[in-house]
Write a protein that holds these residues in place. Structure first.
Motif, PDB file in Angstrom:
ATOM      1  N   ILE A  51       0.858  -1.183   0.000  1.00 25.18           N
ATOM      2  CA  ILE A  51       0.000   0.000   0.000  1.00 25.18           C
ATOM      3  C   ILE A  51       0.893   1.231   0.000  1.00 25.18           C
ATOM      4  N   ALA A  52       0.665   2.139  -0.938  1.00 28.89           N
ATOM      5  CA  ALA A  52       1.401   3.404  -0.969  1.00 28.89           C
ATOM      6  C   ALA A  52       0.612   4.460  -0.204  1.00 28.89           C
ATOM      7  N   PHE A  53       1.326   5.288   0.551  1.00 27.12           N
ATOM      8  CA  PHE A  53       0.709   6.382   1.301  1.00 27.12           C
ATOM      9  C   PHE A  53       1.305   7.695   0.797  1.00 27.12           C
ATOM     10  N   ILE A  54       0.459   8.511   0.184  1.00 29.58           N
ATOM     11  CA  ILE A  54       0.906   9.778  -0.405  1.00 29.58           C
ATOM     12  C   ILE A  54       0.192  10.910   0.326  1.00 29.58           C
ATOM     13  N   ALA A  55       0.948  11.689   1.082  1.00 29.05           N
ATOM     14  CA  ALA A  55       0.359  12.701   1.971  1.00 29.05           C
ATOM     15  C   ALA A  55       0.659  14.113   1.494  1.00 29.05           C
ATOM     16  N   ASP A  56      -0.215  15.028   1.874  1.00 28.42           N
ATOM     17  CA  ASP A  56       0.029  16.464   1.704  1.00 28.42           C
ATOM     18  C   ASP A  56       0.463  16.816   0.285  1.00 28.42           C
ATOM     19  N   ILE A  57      -0.374  16.454  -0.665  1.00 27.64           N
ATOM     20  CA  ILE A  57      -0.110  16.779  -2.067  1.00 27.64           C
ATOM     21  C   ILE A  57      -0.292  18.274  -2.297  1.00 27.64           C
ATOM     22  N   HIS A  58      -1.291  18.851  -1.639  1.00 24.20           N
ATOM     23  CA  HIS A  58      -1.615  20.275  -1.791  1.00 24.20           C
ATOM     24  C   HIS A  58      -1.743  20.645  -3.269  1.00 24.20           C
ATOM     25  N   ARG A 116       6.179   0.256  -9.642  1.00 24.05           N
ATOM     26  CA  ARG A 116       6.426  -0.714  -8.565  1.00 24.05           C
ATOM     27  C   ARG A 116       5.306  -1.752  -8.450  1.00 24.05           C
ATOM     28  N   ASN A 117       4.320  -1.652  -9.326  1.00 21.94           N
ATOM     29  CA  ASN A 117       3.198  -2.592  -9.361  1.00 21.94           C
ATOM     30  C   ASN A 117       2.395  -2.574  -8.058  1.00 21.94           C
ATOM     31  N   ILE A 118       2.254  -1.385  -7.486  1.00 29.69           N
ATOM     32  CA  ILE A 118       1.413  -1.196  -6.304  1.00 29.69           C
ATOM     33  C   ILE A 118       0.022  -0.796  -6.782  1.00 29.69           C
ATOM     34  N   LYS A 119      -1.000  -1.404  -6.209  1.00 31.12           N
ATOM     35  CA  LYS A 119      -2.367  -1.151  -6.669  1.00 31.12           C
ATOM     36  C   LYS A 119      -3.213  -0.369  -5.668  1.00 31.12           C
ATOM     37  N   LEU A 120      -2.780  -0.298  -4.411  1.00 30.68           N
ATOM     38  CA  LEU A 120      -3.557   0.384  -3.374  1.00 30.68           C
ATOM     39  C   LEU A 120      -2.820   1.644  -2.943  1.00 30.68           C
ATOM     40  N   VAL A 121      -3.518   2.777  -2.958  1.00 34.32           N
ATOM     41  CA  VAL A 121      -2.904   4.063  -2.621  1.00 34.32           C
ATOM     42  C   VAL A 121      -3.792   4.796  -1.622  1.00 34.32           C
ATOM     43  N   ALA A 122      -3.242   5.103  -0.452  1.00 33.58           N
ATOM     44  CA  ALA A 122      -3.959   5.873   0.571  1.00 33.58           C
ATOM     45  C   ALA A 122      -3.508   7.325   0.519  1.00 33.58           C
ATOM     46  N   LEU A 123      -4.456   8.230   0.701  1.00 31.62           N
ATOM     47  CA  LEU A 123      -4.177   9.674   0.668  1.00 31.62           C
ATOM     48  C   LEU A 123      -4.556  10.273   2.022  1.00 31.62           C
ATOM     49  N   PHE A 155      -7.730   5.586  -1.593  1.00 28.51           N
ATOM     50  CA  PHE A 155      -8.481   5.666  -0.345  1.00 28.51           C
ATOM     51  C   PHE A 155      -8.121   6.988   0.330  1.00 28.51           C
ATOM     52  N   ALA A 156      -8.991   7.966   0.157  1.00 29.31           N
ATOM     53  CA  ALA A 156      -8.724   9.313   0.665  1.00 29.31           C
ATOM     54  C   ALA A 156      -9.370   9.506   2.029  1.00 29.31           C
ATOM     55  N   ILE A 157      -8.723  10.316   2.854  1.00 30.60           N
ATOM     56  CA  ILE A 157      -9.346  10.792   4.092  1.00 30.60           C
ATOM     57  C   ILE A 157      -8.986  12.264   4.237  1.00 30.60           C
ATOM     58  N   ASN A 158      -9.851  13.003   4.885  1.00 29.83           N
ATOM     59  CA  ASN A 158      -9.749  14.457   4.896  1.00 29.83           C
ATOM     60  C   ASN A 158      -8.584  14.973   5.725  1.00 29.83           C
ATOM     61  N   SER A 219     -16.242  10.307  -4.000  1.00 26.05           N
ATOM     62  CA  SER A 219     -16.924   9.148  -3.417  1.00 26.05           C
ATOM     63  C   SER A 219     -16.364   7.826  -3.921  1.00 26.05           C
ATOM     64  N   GLU A 220     -15.889   7.798  -5.158  1.00 21.47           N
ATOM     65  CA  GLU A 220     -15.350   6.558  -5.719  1.00 21.47           C
ATOM     66  C   GLU A 220     -13.932   6.265  -5.251  1.00 21.47           C
ATOM     67  N   HIS A 221     -13.360   7.171  -4.494  1.00 21.66           N
ATOM     68  CA  HIS A 221     -11.962   7.030  -4.091  1.00 21.66           C
ATOM     69  C   HIS A 221     -11.828   6.950  -2.572  1.00 21.66           C
ATOM     70  N   GLY A 222     -12.677   6.109  -1.985  1.00 20.73           N
ATOM     71  CA  GLY A 222     -12.546   5.789  -0.571  1.00 20.73           C
ATOM     72  C   GLY A 222     -13.751   6.118   0.274  1.00 20.73           C
ATOM     73  N   PHE A 223     -14.444   7.195  -0.041  1.00 22.55           N
ATOM     74  CA  PHE A 223     -15.498   7.644   0.862  1.00 22.55           C
ATOM     75  C   PHE A 223     -16.758   6.781   0.806  1.00 22.55           C
ATOM     76  N   LEU A 224     -16.939   6.048  -0.282  1.00 15.53           N
ATOM     77  CA  LEU A 224     -18.054   5.111  -0.395  1.00 15.53           C
ATOM     78  C   LEU A 224     -17.516   3.741  -0.803  1.00 15.53           C
ATOM     79  N   PRO A 225     -18.239   2.677  -0.474  1.00 14.89           N
ATOM     80  CA  PRO A 225     -17.756   1.331  -0.797  1.00 14.89           C
ATOM     81  C   PRO A 225     -17.733   1.066  -2.292  1.00 14.89           C
ATOM     82  N   SER A 226     -16.866   0.140  -2.658  1.00  8.34           N
ATOM     83  CA  SER A 226     -16.725  -0.314  -4.040  1.00  8.34           C
ATOM     84  C   SER A 226     -17.137  -1.782  -4.122  1.00  8.34           C
TER      85      SER A 226
END
Length: 600
Positions: A51-58, A116-123, A155-158, A219-226
């Motif tokens: 899982i990749a975690f990409i923070a504070d893109i601004h 890197r063939n990573i498929k899951l990205v958290a924001l 998967f975004a969170i505020n 909504s399609e990027h974490g806030f609602l189920p897929s």
């Protein structure tokens, strides 16, 4: 039923979400999934996953932001020749972060994730700079593209910048630049400056969206189920965005529904991602006024007071994860633990308790409360620095993911193997294509300031060799133009008027410090700049002084002051206090390594 048989309960989830807030298109999602319980632990073992975690893109989208403004008033992109709305370099050099280039850095990071063939990205929050419609929708477009082309799931969170306040409000900035290089203001139409005719231009795209609009758009990027999720839940027993809130009531018995977008998702078998909405917008006066403070300085210190039921839910998630042998990884925008290289007291002693944004650091009591939930691994952002805090006392590992908008830009990767052992790696985005494509526009800005006899910035930043060098130059100028204001003025004067060698002599350390190489004649403010480099980037920091220099200086200071903390020094000796803080921070930051392992 035999011991290898599974008991399955089919659950049907239906929900409505607005895919495009601007057009009002509506899609109803219905799907089925199975919750499976089994007594065979092996059946719940997680396959290797990253899982990749990409923070504070601004993220700021210069071309999209210019869409509704007069084309002849704005500079043009040298490549696309389209009008663009850029923040001024003066604004960037006065901020802890860059603005304009972040959209390019984000795409480079995503390309690296794909490679890197990573498929899951958290924001973990602050994916845009202020939650403006133009930037949220530009982000959505990028996420959609990488989802459809490369199969990435987001998967975004505020964060505290998205939203700035819980409910939509007027917005805009006064530091964009026009085609001549002068700063101009662009505000949303309902902003007071637009309504009074004071703003140069007005654009609906620059208002600041609240929770509702942001969550609907993403909504399609974490806030609602897929349909791909094995499990999706929230603290509110509903996925309905309108119903996900805490009810806050004041003594006047007036209540406000305060949104909270926290969720738990199982995107692949055996992995639980816990997205914690740690924003706390404390009320200004009566709730009836619906006026709230921003959440930037609140974080988990405020969350333990204002969201106790969220903590109860987290505890329950941890218990269930253990029972079902799920590997639980949590993330949010805010840090859960100390991030100052064990120098909190020294910083307060020399610079003050609220310096270096220390009000954003969770107290030890807060960290203890969070660790008591049973969480083992948390990845956060907000501070625009890389730090790893592993506490044997609390049992909680907190990783501060570096920001893409600051020195040094990077992201973190969590790898979990079949036994549940996890590795947290942090990588730096070293190269960004066309990073300098707007430098000619900044040159015009500098020229305008010079001709109009206004204060200019150091245009040597426009000689940056690559984006990594650009972020270093940015940090140096922020230190000189902003951060040094927090240091004692007499100390700053002393450092500014001496070389590194002269400062070492003043501390009677010259016989002990031999590793200055060609750095002895550098201005001594480079010691403070190295402090911020190490504080921001940990073991990734590229320092002006050789590494051995700080080892030798530290040993000399310890020989003079065996306790090796600034508190042991006399209040009048600010220089030695500063050097103890600087050397301790630099040596400790080396422990913030590129790879950290733990067992979930």
């Amino acid at each position: 039923m035999g011991k290898n048989e599974k008991r399955a309960k089919e659950i049907r989830v239906c929900d409505a979400s607005i895919l495009n807030v601007m057009s009002g298109a509506l899609l109803v999602i219905c799907y089925s999934f199975s919750l499976i319980s089994t007594s065979i632990v092996a059946q719940n073992e997680i396959p290797p996953v990253k899982i990749a975690f990409i923070a504070d893109i601004h993220l700021h989208a210069p071309e999209a932001a210019a869409a509704r403004l007069p084309k002849n008033a704005l500079p043009k992109d040298p490549v696309s020749h389209a009008p663009i709305l850029l923040r001024s370099m003066r604004a960037q050099l006065g901020s802890t972060r860059l603005f304009n280039e972040n959209i390019m850095v984000f795409k480079e990071a995503l390309d690296d994730v794909v490679e890197r063939n990573i498929k899951l990205v958290a924001l973990p929050g602050d994916f845009t700079d202020d939650g403006q419609p133009v930037n949220i929708l530009a982000l959505k477009e990028i996420l959609d593209e990488y989802r459809h082309k490369h199969g990435l799931r987001f998967f975004a969170i505020n964060g505290n910048h998205d939203p700035v306040r819980p409910f939509t409000q007027p917005g805009g900035k006064r530091d964009f630049i026009n085609r001549e290089g002068a700063e101009i203001s662009v505000m949303s139409p309902s902003h007071q400056e637009c309504m009074s005719g004071k703003s140069d231009f007005c654009s609906e795209l620059l208002k600041e969206w609240g929770y509702k609009e942001i969550a609907q758009s993403l909504s399609e990027h974490g806030f609602l189920p897929s349909p791909e999720d094995k499990l999706f839940e929230t603290p509110f027993n509903t996925v309905d965005l309108e119903e996900r809130h805490w009810q806050w009531c004041d003594t006047e018995e007036f209540c406000v529904d305060m949104p909270d977008m926290s969720y738990l998702v199982e995107p692949v078998k055996g992995l639980w991602l816990l997205a914690i909405d740690a924003n706390v917008y404390r009320p200004k006066g009566s709730l009836k006024d619906k006026q709230f403070y921003g959440s930037s300085n609140a974080g988990y210190n405020a969350l333990v007071k204002y969201k106790p039921k969220l903590l109860d839910w987290i505890k329950d998630v941890v218990v269930r994860a253990k029972k079902q042998n799920k590997k639980l990884v949590s993330f949010s925008h805010f840090p859960m633990a100390e991030f100052s290289d064990q120098q909190t007291q020294s910083i307060a002693e020399l610079l003050g308790e609220n310096s270096l944004q220390m009000s954003r650091q969770p107290s030890e009591d807060t960290t203890a409360v969070l660790a008591a939930t049973g969480l083992k691994l948390h990845l956060g952002g907000h501070m625009h620095l890389f730090d790893v805090s592993q506490s044997s006392k609390h049992g909680l590992t907190n990783v501060q993911v570096p920001s893409l908008a600051a020195y040094q830009p990077g992201y973190s990767i969590v790898t979990i193997n079949t036994e549940g052992h996890s590795l947290v790696e942090t990588v730096i985005v070293r190269e960004v294509k066309n990073f300098s494509k707007w430098f000619s526009i900044y040159e015009k800005e500098w020229g305008f300031l010079h001709r109009s006899q206004q204060a200019t910035w150091d245009n040597s930043i426009l000689s940056s060799k690559n984006h990594l060098d650009f972020t270093d130059q940015h940090l140096q100028q922020v230190v000189n133009g902003r951060y040094l204001d927090e240091w004692p003025s007499d100390l700053v004067e002393q450092l500014s008027s001496n070389t590194v060698k002269e400062i070492v002599d003043l501390c009677h350390c010259a016989p002990s410090v031999k590793s200055m190489e060609n750095s002895s004649e550098l201005n001594a403010t480079n010691l403070v700049i190295d402090f911020y480099r190490a504080r921001n980037a940990g073991s990734f920091a590229h320092l002006a002084l050789p590494s051995n220099f700080y080892d030798q200086l530290s040993l000399c200071l310890k020989s003079q002051f065996p306790q090796s903390t600034s508190q042991t020094l006399d209040d009048s000796d600010a220089l030695k206090k500063a050097l103890v803080l600087i050397t301790n921070t630099i040596l400790s930051s080396r422990e913030d390594k590129a790879a950290v392992s733990l067992v979930l």
